[in-house]
Scaffold this active site. Structure first.
Site, PDB file in Angstrom:
ATOM      1  N   GLU A   1       0.807  -1.214   0.000  1.00 47.30           N
ATOM      2  CA  GLU A   1       0.000   0.000   0.000  1.00 47.30           C
ATOM      3  C   GLU A   1       0.844   1.269   0.000  1.00 47.30           C
ATOM      4  OE1 GLU A   1      -3.729   1.954   2.532  1.00 47.30           O
ATOM      5  OE2 GLU A   1      -2.467   0.412   3.476  1.00 47.30           O
TER       6      GLU A   1
ATOM      7  N   GLU B   1     -12.298   1.246   4.689  1.00 45.90           N
ATOM      8  CA  GLU B   1     -11.381   1.498   5.797  1.00 45.90           C
ATOM      9  C   GLU B   1     -11.639   2.942   6.229  1.00 45.90           C
ATOM     10  OE1 GLU B   1      -6.838   0.333   6.614  1.00 45.90           O
ATOM     11  OE2 GLU B   1      -7.063   2.197   5.496  1.00 45.90           O
TER      12      GLU B   1
END
Length: 271
Positions: free
Chosen positions: A154, A248
């Protein structure tokens, strides 16, 4: 076809962070199933927090998959980083990620490398940090492949890392690796900060994108910020993305509302 997912944190040290559910794994699976999500993404303090059997049982009972497992507790709880100048700490960080790969792999869930990528600075140069990171991913990605899942890396925004912040930087980094089993996580919150055009970045990312954190500009549930999701969904369709769009997000004003807002937005956007 893209699928929906939502996050649950089991890490008390991360309370207040951007995870929708906080009241245990069973509660998260139950709530997500009632709302119509396809999967749950699990942020656990370590591989021993929940047994693989319990994870599999909850998945079977609710019909939900495990979209991914986070590794950030390695940093939050233990201060571990894959780019730590201390060789023993780098080794401990790799072992932690390895244990999370073994935790999620049996239920088909890839592990995410986010905050554990660390930072460069002091006596550690950017080139040196990227060498350490590449070394770690070359070692860990083949372990994920044994479960037929990728390792997810990420890019983060400038306030959370100074390593790789954009999709283009991520692609450049992946191209230096020998392993082909690392995919990028496109987190729309980080991209809102770092990318001049989120949809264009997704198109450039193409099949290197293996997971999406679906969240608004303010890291609240989709629809509670200023992100225009239509071109982003079009870009994801254009690259043939069929993975998870996972919330998220901060539980604002509360977990239930954030979850409901997310699934409502997804149903509208994916209709």
């Amino acid at each position: 076809m893209m699928k929906s997912a939502i996050t649950v944190s089991l890490v008390e040290e991360a309370r207040g962070g951007p995870f929708v559910f906080w009241d245990g794994l069973a509660d998260a699976f139950e709530q997500a199933a009632k709302l119509g999500f396809d999967a749950v993404e699990v942020f656990a303090p370590g591989p021993d927090a929940v047994s693989v059997d319990e994870l599999r049982s909850l998945s079977e009972q609710t019909g939900l998959r495990v979209a991914a497992v986070g590794t950030g507790a390695g940093m939050v709880k233990h201060g571990l980083s894959l780019t730590d100048p201390d060789v023993s700490k780098r080794k401990a960080a790799r072992e932690f990620v390895r244990s999370m790969i073994d935790f999620g792999g049996p239920v088909g869930a890839p592990a995410i490398i986010g905050s554990m990528q660390g930072r460069w600075g002091g006596d550690l140069s950017l080139a040196g940090a990227l060498d350490y990171l590449a070394e770690a991913l070359e070692e860990l990605a083949p372990l994920a492949a044994e479960y037929d899942v990728p390792l997810i890396y990420e890019p983060l925004n400038r306030y959370e890392t100074n390593l790789i912040k954009t999709v283009d930087e991520g692609l450049t980094f992946l191209n230096r690796l020998q392993t082909g089993n690392v995919k990028l996580l496109a987190d729309l919150f980080h991209m809102n900060i770092e990318e001049s055009d989120v949809a264009a970045a997704i198109r450039r990312g193409g099949d290197a994108i293996g997971h999406v954190h679906f969240v608004d500009s303010n890291r609240q549930a989709a629809g509670l910020g200023h992100t225009d999701f239509a071109p982003i969904i079009a870009a994801l369709r254009g690259i043939g993305y069929d993975g998870y769009l996972c919330a998220e997000a901060f539980p604002i004003p509360d977990s239930q509302t954030a979850a409901q807002k997310t699934i409502d937005s997804l149903k509208t956007l994916l209709a």
